[in-house]
Enzyme design. Sequence first.
Site, short mmCIF file in Angstrom:
data_model
loop_
_atom_site.label_atom_id
_atom_site.label_comp_id
_atom_site.label_asym_id
_atom_site.label_seq_id
_atom_site.Cartn_x
_atom_site.Cartn_y
_atom_site.Cartn_z
N VAL A 190 9.67 -17.60 -9.62
CA VAL A 190 8.43 -18.32 -9.31
C VAL A 190 8.36 -19.63 -10.09
O VAL A 190 7.99 -20.68 -9.55
CB VAL A 190 7.20 -17.44 -9.61
CG1 VAL A 190 5.91 -18.23 -9.38
CG2 VAL A 190 7.22 -16.19 -8.74
N ASP A 208 -0.01 -16.59 -8.20
CA ASP A 208 -0.41 -15.41 -7.42
C ASP A 208 -1.77 -14.85 -7.82
O ASP A 208 -2.09 -13.71 -7.49
CB ASP A 208 0.66 -14.31 -7.52
CG ASP A 208 0.65 -13.40 -6.29
OD1 ASP A 208 0.29 -13.88 -5.20
OD2 ASP A 208 1.00 -12.21 -6.43
N PRO A 221 11.89 -16.98 -22.81
CA PRO A 221 13.14 -16.53 -23.42
C PRO A 221 14.24 -16.47 -22.37
O PRO A 221 14.00 -16.23 -21.20
CB PRO A 221 12.78 -15.11 -23.92
CG PRO A 221 11.64 -14.67 -23.05
CD PRO A 221 10.87 -15.91 -22.73
#
Length: 313
Positions: free
Chosen positions: A53, A148, A73
């Site tokens: 995303v 989202d 990370p």
Amino acid sequence: MSKPEVRARARASAVQADLHYQPSYPPIERGASLLLAWRLDGRRVLLIGGGAVAASRLGFLLQSGAHVTIVSPGPLEPSIAYRVATEPDHITWHDRSYGSSEGGNVSADDELPVGDYDMVLTAVDDVALSRAVCLAAREARTPVNVADVPPECDFYFGAQVRRGPLQAMVSTSGAGPKIAVIVRDLVADAIPDNVEDAIDGVGKLRTELRERAPGVGGELSKRRMRWMIGTCDAWTLGEMGAMKDEGVRKRLLDDGWEKNKVLGPEAVGVGSGLSARATKALHGAAGLWAAGAGGLVTGAAIATLATLYFVRR
């Protein structure tokens, strides 16, 4: 009744009379988003996340010229890793998690406060952290997008298509992203292949016209706007590419603008075709015909086919 009261009633009656004769205006339908072309060139954007995303967001941000700070990370999604390696002047990557999700508090990340950025985006699975980032960004008055989660978005990305300088976006305000993609694809198919040439030609003509008739506001500015609109109406998209030619633009300005006339393509030696106005009329007719053909997507598809037939001839 005092004289001021009489005058006030007279003014109110006059206003009501004016309103009575006004044409009917369409009702305001609330719930829409304000669609804007947001300039981010040189602005700082914080992107929290390093997965698929986040990758879908990063491309749009880099195209806009933003400097993107990515906090995630490793390992990063492959396309993000590639951009980090090849766009060092436009991306700063912090190989760590952002803040802390304990109690929904992001204040621990004092190194990268959301208020230091012009835009913040989160694309992580940590719901509590995303909500905390959203609250912190709104407190700092920094526009935020939580992937989202429409209620926690100050803006949406929508489904976008780009052809050179032309950009178009279809948005459902987060309600139906897949519908937006379907409609976007229909719009993309309907855009003529040479639209970039048309934009280039019209852009150069507009620039040279402003050099001849500079200024903002006033009668000259209004005349300039009317002439540009009239000229674009007289040319199809396919014909506008010829305006890239300096000689064509000179004839339009010398024989058209200077003589207060709108010249079509034939007048300057460009091959004739279906007029732009006729194309627009046919497009509108196709859309009306298609509306009764069975719903949004079916109607849009039929209208697109009709438009393609007329525009690309």
